[in-house]
Design a protein around this motif. Structure first.
Motif, short mmCIF file in Angstrom:
data_model
loop_
_atom_site.label_atom_id
_atom_site.label_comp_id
_atom_site.label_asym_id
_atom_site.label_seq_id
_atom_site.Cartn_x
_atom_site.Cartn_y
_atom_site.Cartn_z
N MET A 123 0.83 -1.17 0.00
CA MET A 123 0.00 0.00 0.00
C MET A 123 0.88 1.24 0.00
SD MET A 123 -3.20 -0.47 2.37
CE MET A 123 -4.58 -1.10 1.55
N ASP A 124 0.93 1.89 -1.13
CA ASP A 124 1.75 3.08 -1.27
C ASP A 124 0.95 4.37 -1.07
OD1 ASP A 124 4.03 1.61 -1.76
OD2 ASP A 124 3.63 1.53 -3.92
N GLU A 125 -0.34 4.23 -0.89
CA GLU A 125 -1.18 5.42 -0.74
C GLU A 125 -0.97 6.04 0.64
OE1 GLU A 125 -5.30 4.88 -1.57
OE2 GLU A 125 -4.89 3.61 -3.29
N GLU A 126 -0.82 7.36 0.63
CA GLU A 126 -0.73 8.07 1.90
C GLU A 126 -2.13 8.53 2.28
OE1 GLU A 126 2.06 11.20 2.62
OE2 GLU A 126 3.46 10.32 1.18
N LYS A 127 -2.45 8.37 3.54
CA LYS A 127 -3.74 8.83 4.02
C LYS A 127 -3.61 10.28 4.46
CE LYS A 127 -5.53 4.43 5.47
NZ LYS A 127 -6.12 3.65 6.55
N GLU A 128 -4.60 11.06 4.12
CA GLU A 128 -4.60 12.46 4.56
C GLU A 128 -5.02 12.50 6.01
OE1 GLU A 128 -6.58 15.36 2.17
OE2 GLU A 128 -6.06 14.31 0.33
N VAL A 129 -4.30 13.27 6.80
CA VAL A 129 -4.60 13.42 8.20
C VAL A 129 -4.97 14.87 8.44
CG1 VAL A 129 -3.70 13.23 10.54
CG2 VAL A 129 -2.98 11.60 8.79
N GLY A 130 -6.04 15.07 9.18
CA GLY A 130 -6.46 16.42 9.51
C GLY A 130 -7.36 17.01 8.47
N PRO A 131 -7.77 18.25 8.70
CA PRO A 131 -8.71 18.89 7.78
C PRO A 131 -8.05 19.23 6.44
CG PRO A 131 -8.00 20.43 9.46
CD PRO A 131 -7.41 19.09 9.82
N LYS A 132 -8.85 19.26 5.42
CA LYS A 132 -8.37 19.63 4.09
C LYS A 132 -8.23 21.16 4.05
CE LYS A 132 -9.51 19.47 -0.77
NZ LYS A 132 -10.59 19.44 -1.72
N LEU A 133 -7.11 21.61 3.52
CA LEU A 133 -6.87 23.05 3.42
C LEU A 133 -7.31 23.58 2.06
CD1 LEU A 133 -3.33 23.33 5.05
CD2 LEU A 133 -5.57 23.62 6.12
N LEU A 134 -7.55 24.88 2.02
CA LEU A 134 -7.84 25.54 0.76
C LEU A 134 -6.63 25.37 -0.17
CD1 LEU A 134 -9.31 28.82 2.25
CD2 LEU A 134 -10.60 27.03 1.06
N ASP A 135 -6.86 25.46 -1.47
CA ASP A 135 -5.72 25.33 -2.39
C ASP A 135 -4.85 26.58 -2.31
OD1 ASP A 135 -6.53 27.31 -4.42
OD2 ASP A 135 -8.06 25.86 -5.00
N ALA A 136 -3.63 26.45 -2.80
CA ALA A 136 -2.63 27.53 -2.70
C ALA A 136 -3.11 28.81 -3.36
CB ALA A 136 -1.31 27.07 -3.30
N HIS A 137 -3.80 28.70 -4.49
CA HIS A 137 -4.30 29.89 -5.18
C HIS A 137 -5.30 30.65 -4.30
CE1 HIS A 137 -5.71 32.49 -8.39
NE2 HIS A 137 -6.95 32.13 -8.08
N GLU A 138 -6.21 29.92 -3.65
CA GLU A 138 -7.22 30.56 -2.80
C GLU A 138 -6.58 31.17 -1.56
OE1 GLU A 138 -11.07 31.86 -1.50
OE2 GLU A 138 -10.06 31.55 -3.41
N ILE A 139 -5.62 30.49 -0.99
CA ILE A 139 -4.92 31.04 0.18
C ILE A 139 -4.19 32.32 -0.21
CG2 ILE A 139 -3.01 30.65 1.80
CD1 ILE A 139 -3.93 27.68 1.87
N GLY A 140 -3.55 32.33 -1.37
CA GLY A 140 -2.89 33.54 -1.86
C GLY A 140 -3.87 34.68 -2.06
#
Length: 140
Positions: free
Chosen positions: A1-18
């Motif tokens: 299993m090479d898939e990484e599990k996301e931990v924690g809340p999903k963040l806005l994308d970099a464009h939206e944060i900018g």
């Protein structure tokens, strides 16, 4: 299993944060020029002595709470009086009602100011951010 599990809340994308960072910078500059004390969330380390004013918080989580938020902070003496009244069970104390009224009216005034400056803004209806203002867009 090479898939990484996301931990924690999903963040806005970099464009939206900018985009939100640029919006925060513009809002802070315009409201400061309008005469308000404006600081970034967490900027003042000592809430016991920090003067009241407007706090800007960029919530980077990609959910209904994410975005650019403004919150009015009362003077530390008032915050202390409200906290003491609540701790003593004096929920009908005039200082509590005055605090609520000031927060409500200030949020209305901040939305009006932002709209006059060309921003899109709205008052929060979220229980986790009572009396907050969400800034949506900057002037065209």
């Amino acid at each position: 299993m090479d898939e990484e599990k996301e931990v924690g809340p999903k963040l806005l994308d970099a464009h939206e944060i900018g985009r939100l960072r640029q919006l925060a910078t513009a809002v802070k500059a315009d409201l400061s020029r309008s005469g308000l004390v404006v600081r970034d969330a967490g900027e003042e380390p000592d809430r016991q002595t920090a003067p009241g004013g407007l706090e800007i918080d960029l919530d980077q989580v990609d959910d209904e709470a994410g975005g650019l938020w403004l919150t009015w902070e009362l003077h530390p003496d008032v915050r202390r009086s409200v906290r003491e009244a609540v701790q003593q069970g004096r929920t009908s104390a005039s200082v509590i009602q005055a605090s609520v009224d000031v927060h409500e009216r200030t949020a209305e005034a901040i939305v009006c100011m932002l709209n006059a400056l060309g921003y899109g803004a709205e008052q929060s209806n979220a229980s986790h951010r009572p009396f907050a203002v969400r800034v949506l867009t900057r002037p065209c």
